[in-house]
Design a protein around this motif. Structure first.
Motif, PDB file in Angstrom:
ATOM      1  N   ALA A 171       0.828  -1.200   0.000  1.00  0.00           N
ATOM      2  CA  ALA A 171       0.000   0.000   0.000  1.00  0.00           C
ATOM      3  C   ALA A 171       0.866   1.254   0.000  1.00  0.00           C
ATOM      4  O   ALA A 171       0.583   2.220  -0.723  1.00  0.00           O
ATOM      5  N   LEU A 172       1.939   1.260   0.803  1.00  0.00           N
ATOM      6  CA  LEU A 172       2.843   2.413   0.833  1.00  0.00           C
ATOM      7  C   LEU A 172       3.571   2.552  -0.495  1.00  0.00           C
ATOM      8  O   LEU A 172       3.728   3.666  -1.019  1.00  0.00           O
ATOM      9  N   ASP A 173       4.014   1.448  -1.049  1.00  0.00           N
ATOM     10  CA  ASP A 173       4.720   1.463  -2.329  1.00  0.00           C
ATOM     11  C   ASP A 173       3.830   2.055  -3.429  1.00  0.00           C
ATOM     12  O   ASP A 173       4.269   2.903  -4.209  1.00  0.00           O
ATOM     13  N   ASP A 174       2.589   1.608  -3.468  1.00  0.00           N
ATOM     14  CA  ASP A 174       1.664   2.110  -4.494  1.00  0.00           C
ATOM     15  C   ASP A 174       1.362   3.590  -4.292  1.00  0.00           C
ATOM     16  O   ASP A 174       1.293   4.364  -5.256  1.00  0.00           O
ATOM     17  N   ALA A 175       1.167   3.986  -3.026  1.00  0.00           N
ATOM     18  CA  ALA A 175       0.842   5.385  -2.753  1.00  0.00           C
ATOM     19  C   ALA A 175       2.015   6.294  -3.088  1.00  0.00           C
ATOM     20  O   ALA A 175       1.847   7.366  -3.692  1.00  0.00           O
ATOM     21  N   ALA A 176       3.225   5.884  -2.712  1.00  0.00           N
ATOM     22  CA  ALA A 176       4.401   6.701  -2.989  1.00  0.00           C
ATOM     23  C   ALA A 176       4.687   6.785  -4.480  1.00  0.00           C
ATOM     24  O   ALA A 176       5.160   7.818  -4.973  1.00  0.00           O
ATOM     25  N   ALA A 177       4.390   5.713  -5.197  1.00  0.00           N
ATOM     26  CA  ALA A 177       4.653   5.702  -6.642  1.00  0.00           C
ATOM     27  C   ALA A 177       3.852   6.768  -7.378  1.00  0.00           C
ATOM     28  O   ALA A 177       4.255   7.241  -8.442  1.00  0.00           O
ATOM     29  N   ARG A 178       2.720   7.159  -6.795  1.00  0.00           N
ATOM     30  CA  ARG A 178       1.894   8.185  -7.448  1.00  0.00           C
ATOM     31  C   ARG A 178       2.547   9.566  -7.382  1.00  0.00           C
ATOM     32  O   ARG A 178       2.210  10.450  -8.162  1.00  0.00           O
ATOM     33  N   THR A 179       3.484   9.742  -6.448  1.00  0.00           N
ATOM     34  CA  THR A 179       4.133  11.050  -6.323  1.00  0.00           C
ATOM     35  C   THR A 179       5.574  11.051  -6.833  1.00  0.00           C
ATOM     36  O   THR A 179       6.038  12.036  -7.386  1.00  0.00           O
ATOM     37  N   VAL A 180       6.298   9.945  -6.626  1.00  0.00           N
ATOM     38  CA  VAL A 180       7.706   9.909  -7.060  1.00  0.00           C
ATOM     39  C   VAL A 180       7.906   9.054  -8.299  1.00  0.00           C
ATOM     40  O   VAL A 180       9.001   9.024  -8.863  1.00  0.00           O
ATOM     41  N   GLY A 181       6.856   8.360  -8.746  1.00  0.00           N
ATOM     42  CA  GLY A 181       6.968   7.521  -9.927  1.00  0.00           C
ATOM     43  C   GLY A 181       7.347   6.098  -9.578  1.00  0.00           C
ATOM     44  O   GLY A 181       8.165   5.861  -8.686  1.00  0.00           O
ATOM     45  N   ALA A 182       6.751   5.154 -10.264  1.00  0.00           N
ATOM     46  CA  ALA A 182       7.022   3.739 -10.008  1.00  0.00           C
ATOM     47  C   ALA A 182       8.386   3.351 -10.550  1.00  0.00           C
ATOM     48  O   ALA A 182       8.873   3.911 -11.544  1.00  0.00           O
ATOM     49  N   LEU A 183       9.027   2.389  -9.873  1.00  0.00           N
ATOM     50  CA  LEU A 183      10.312   1.885 -10.331  1.00  0.00           C
ATOM     51  C   LEU A 183      10.128   0.990 -11.550  1.00  0.00           C
ATOM     52  O   LEU A 183       9.127   0.291 -11.681  1.00  0.00           O
ATOM     53  N   ASP A 184      11.107   1.008 -12.436  1.00  0.00           N
ATOM     54  CA  ASP A 184      11.106   0.054 -13.539  1.00  0.00           C
ATOM     55  C   ASP A 184      11.415  -1.321 -12.981  1.00  0.00           C
ATOM     56  O   ASP A 184      12.014  -1.455 -11.910  1.00  0.00           O
ATOM     57  N   ALA A 185      11.023  -2.333 -13.724  1.00  0.00           N
ATOM     58  CA  ALA A 185      11.200  -3.703 -13.234  1.00  0.00           C
ATOM     59  C   ALA A 185      12.652  -4.004 -12.881  1.00  0.00           C
ATOM     60  O   ALA A 185      12.943  -4.677 -11.889  1.00  0.00           O
ATOM     61  N   ASP A 186      13.617  -3.498 -13.694  1.00  0.00           N
ATOM     62  CA  ASP A 186      15.016  -3.816 -13.433  1.00  0.00           C
ATOM     63  C   ASP A 186      15.607  -2.972 -12.297  1.00  0.00           C
ATOM     64  O   ASP A 186      16.748  -3.174 -11.894  1.00  0.00           O
ATOM     65  N   GLN A 187      14.793  -2.034 -11.768  1.00  0.00           N
ATOM     66  CA  GLN A 187      15.265  -1.217 -10.656  1.00  0.00           C
ATOM     67  C   GLN A 187      14.797  -1.745  -9.298  1.00  0.00           C
ATOM     68  O   GLN A 187      15.238  -1.266  -8.261  1.00  0.00           O
ATOM     69  N   ILE A 188      13.901  -2.711  -9.327  1.00  0.00           N
ATOM     70  CA  ILE A 188      13.338  -3.212  -8.081  1.00  0.00           C
ATOM     71  C   ILE A 188      14.341  -4.138  -7.397  1.00  0.00           C
ATOM     72  O   ILE A 188      14.710  -5.183  -7.935  1.00  0.00           O
TER      73      ILE A 188
END
Length: 321
Positions: A171-188
């Motif tokens: 939930a935190l990951d999804d919420a933060a992604a809306r403001t800082v942008g989601a990580l690309d798959a190779d960045q996880i």
């Protein structure tokens, strides 16, 4: 000689495992008095007590020598009590609480996902062992009555804690992604909860339906918390997780899979899409918990307006709210 068994409890479970029992040579009958074995799987303490000790309870209606195999979640003390009454009535009690390896497995009642801790005063007969082997991928005999329930308790607690923590991290990951942008798959990174965690994968895939339900997990947590109460210890993490699951159940998620807990952290539209109704929370709690971040009163009230502590959960009728 035919091996006859009867079943008392949640229909969905027996529907899933009946083919395995048939393959192992066991035939189901409806009349418990004519069965050699009676399986029980109840998801509330009161229903379980009625099944064994009610007006037409099993301890007085089955034939002497019948093997009673209880798969329900209960406290170690209750398991010992049932065993003692069974022995007095010339019955053989086998405590085998259903224990899932994964709360979010796609095939919840698949043999490989079921672990069977077993306790009994009597030696486990080969025919009983064959029945247990048909149900569980692994059967572990742990000794005297009460010990199997204790093993299930200690197995359930970390599973439930991981469920809640993984969903909160997501939930935190999804919420933060809306403001800082989601990580690309190779960045996880490998330690990220969005990588390989089975709970996260189930949430991502929206696997909110399944054989193993929120109600069943609530029954397990309730039994663990009552056992803790008997032992005079407090399990705050388990209590917090149970309150979250109770909230999900109140808004319509009792029959959903545990991964649906993630919907409690989503907006009302996402919940409505999954069939949840947040107005039920207002009716049950007196106000809307979903939007009241400062409210710490997560305990619910019963239909008579009496406060009911989470540790005393016992089949609250969520559908009526």
């Amino acid at each position: 000689m035919a091996k006859l068994y009867a079943y008392v409890g949640v229909p969905g479970f027996i529907e899933a495992v009946q083919p395995r029992l048939t393959e192992a040579g066991f035939s189901r009958v409806e009349d418990v008095a004519s069965a050699h074995y009676v399986l029980t799987f109840c998801v509330s303490q009161s229903v379980l007590e009625d099944a064994y000790f009610g007006t037409e309870g099993l301890v007085t209606t089955v034939a002497p020598g019948t093997v009673l195999v209880d798969l329900s979640a209960a406290t170690p003390n209750f398991a010992r009590e049932v065993n003692a009454v069974a022995c007095v009535n010339d019955l053989i009690m086998v405590e085998a609480p259903l224990t899932v390896r994964s709360l979010v497995a796609a095939d919840a009642f698949g043999r490989d996902n079921l672990l069977g801790p077993v306790a009994s005063e009597s030696e486990i007969a080969p025919e009983v062992r064959a029945l247990l082997d048909a149900l569980f991928g692994e059967v572990v005999e742990v000794g005297a009555p009460g010990r199997a329930q204790l093993l299930r308790n200690t197995h359930t607690l970390p599973l439930a804690a991981n469920l809640a923590s993984s969903i909160e991290a997501l939930a935190l990951d999804d919420a933060a992604a809306r403001t800082v942008g989601a990580l690309d798959a190779d960045q996880i990174p490998l330690f990220s909860p969005v990588s390989t965690d089975p709970v996260v994968q189930a949430v991502r895939q929206k696997r909110f339906a399944g054989g193993y339900t929120v109600e069943m997990l609530l029954a397990e947590l309730s039994a663990a918390l009552m056992a803790a109460d008997d032992a005079e210890i407090i399990l705050p993490q388990a209590e917090a997780t149970m309150h979250l699951l109770e909230l999900l159940a109140v808004i319509g998620g009792a029959d959903m899979a545990p991964a649906a807990l993630s919907l409690v952290y989503r907006d009302e539209a996402a919940g409505a899409e999954a069939g949840l109704d947040w107005t039920r929370a207002e009716q049950a709690y007196g106000h809307d918990h979903h939007h009241d971040d400062d409210d710490e009163d997560w305990d619910r009230f019963d239909d008579d307006g009496d406060w009911v502590d989470g540790a005393d959960y016992d089949g609250f009728d969520y559908s009526s709210n």
